[in-house]
Design an enzyme around this catalytic site. Structure first.
Site, mmCIF file in Angstrom:
data_model
loop_
_atom_site.group_PDB
_atom_site.id
_atom_site.type_symbol
_atom_site.label_atom_id
_atom_site.label_comp_id
_atom_site.label_asym_id
_atom_site.label_seq_id
_atom_site.Cartn_x
_atom_site.Cartn_y
_atom_site.Cartn_z
ATOM 1 N N TYR A 105 0.868 -1.171 0.000
ATOM 2 C CA TYR A 105 0.000 0.000 0.000
ATOM 3 C C TYR A 105 0.907 1.224 0.000
ATOM 4 C CZ TYR A 105 -3.250 3.585 1.589
ATOM 5 O OH TYR A 105 -4.004 4.736 1.676
ATOM 6 N N GLU A 192 -3.472 7.463 -4.134
ATOM 7 C CA GLU A 192 -3.354 6.183 -3.424
ATOM 8 C C GLU A 192 -3.190 5.023 -4.400
ATOM 9 O OE1 GLU A 192 -6.067 4.667 0.111
ATOM 10 O OE2 GLU A 192 -6.834 3.915 -1.779
#
Ligand code: GDP
Ligand code: MN
Length: 410
Positions: A105, A192
């Site tokens: 992530y 993101e």
């Protein structure tokens, strides 16, 4: 403004980030063609992904792998039209499927309180970061970028080490810096990548199997206040996924935010609008919206604002609070009278107009003879009347006895 994955990936590519090829399609036949192209070019399978502005598409069945073009078309037929958390899938992204070794992530967000860009990274990628944050908070690393120079080399390296990267460190550093560049170039407040994945691929030159990092998913939100500087991003807006009220407000140049109270507010100036909301709450009421009609508001804008307020069925009273500077009181009053004539739904309205042409405004409102409209000379008086008209109990009476809500009449 949230961007769809395929738009977000376009912006990442512009900054040189590694994003696998993709195509976007809105019907299964086009998905079949795109999938066939990828398979002909060497892909052993393809991934078909729902394009909606909500997370967790994978879990909801909106991400499917297919080994043939026909199966990709079938998967698309199942995904198109699917409802994912209230969003209907109108388009899918098709891409060569990645052979994933590990999912990370990586994201950067605008941290307003620190006045810096905050990087967040985790080796526990692929799942929603909120889950990681709740269950394994230590699995997330946070690094603030330098306020002027962006993410410095040592910061990017630190982040990479924390994530457990070694061989792919220089690639990772370029990606982290690319996220920052994407954020700055587009006035984004979130970029993101989840998952940022180590994938197995064959080197096009040697045919040798290699591992590399790729951005397999992308989520970007653009700071609405930065949008006027990026007309090309405005074209990426997905009107199908926006609240019609928000679309109408933007078209009219009104700042409108729906809230869950019962008193509709029409105010000029953001500061005055917030003050008005505070006073409503202090008087025991709940504002139904924030609305700044802007300076120099003309009658047509007032009408549009009224329509937005009344589109909310929980509105039981309207409070108009105008400080006439550039905005002229008589213009606003005309707009109000016109708007009320045009409306089907009538709710009590309290009007306070002070400043430029306030007397004229009062005369126009009085002449209209609308018994559901009251005027007020002071803001306190206006708020009290509006709260009563909406049927809220005023805040606890001093002697402790309950006061029945007054029904306001002119
Ligand atoms: P999200 O669920 O909305 O975040 O959608 P993602 O694009 O992140 O996809 C969800 C999950 O599907 C990923 O975490 C992967 O595990 C899987 N996935 C997505 N793309 C691929 C792919 O190309 N190959 C493989 N094997 N899995 C994928
Ligand atoms: Mn994802």
């Amino acid at each position: 403004m949230k961007l769809q994955e395929y738009h977000a990936k376009t912006l990442l590519r512009e900054q040189g980030l590694p994003v696998p090829d993709y195509a976007v399609a809105d019907e299964p036949a086009l998905v079949r063609d795109a999938a066939q192209r990828f398979i002909d070019a060497g892909a052993s399978s393809v991934v078909v992904k729902a394009q909606v502005l909500v997370g967790g598409r994978g879990k909801a069945g909106g991400v499917k792998l297919a080994t043939t073009a026909g199966k990709a078309a079938e998967a698309a037929a199942g995904i198109l039209g699917m409802d994912i958390k209230g969003s209907v899938v109108r388009r899918v992204l098709v891409a060569p499927a990645a052979d994933i070794v590990h999912e990370y992530y990586l994201a950067c967000v605008l941290d307003r309180s620190a006045r810096r860009v905050l990087f967040m990274g985790s080796a526990e990628g692929g799942v929603e970061i909120e889950t990681v944050a709740a269950e394994k908070p230590d699995a997330i690393t946070y690094v603030h970028a330098h306020p002027h120079m962006g993410l410095l080399d040592y910061q990017a390296r630190l982040l990479g080490f924390e994530l457990g990267l070694r061989d792919d460190m220089s690639e990772f550093m370029a990606i982290a810096k690319g996220l920052y560049a994407t954020m700055i170039a587009n006035d984004a407040d979130l970029v993101e990548i989840n998952p940022l994945a180590i994938v197995r691929a064959s080197d096009p030159a040697t045919g040798e199997r290699v591992e590399r990092l790729e951005c397999l998913d992308a989520k970007i939100t653009i700071d609405d206040s930065g949008l006027p500087r990026h007309p090309q991003l405005e074209l990426m807006r997905d009107l199908d996924e926006e609240d019609p009220v928000d679309i109408a407000a933007r078209e009219q140049g009104l700042s409108f935010i729906r809230l869950d109270g019962t008193i509709g507010c029409m105010v000029n100036g953001a500061g005055l609008a917030m003050t008005t909301m505070d006073l409503i709450k202090r008087a025991g009421g709940e504002p139904a919206n924030f609305l700044d009609i802007g300076g120099g508001a003309k009658a047509d804008k007032v009408e549009a604002a009224m329509r937005l307020i009344l589109a909310d069925p929980s509105v039981r009273a309207i409070l108009v609070n105008i400080f006439g500077g550039i905005a002229r009181g008589d213009e606003v009053a005309h707009g109000l009278v016109e708007a009320r004539r045009a409306q089907e739904r009538h709710v009590p309205m309290v009007v306070r107009i002070v400043g430029t042409n306030a007397d004229e405004a009062a005369r126009i409102l009085a002449e209209a003879g609308d018994t559901d409209v009251q005027t007020a000379a002071t803001l306190d008086d206006a708020v009290e009347k509006a709260v009563a008209a909406a049927g809220h109990a005023p805040p606890a009476a001093r002697d402790g006895s309950p006061t029945p809500p007054a029904v306001a009449r002119a």
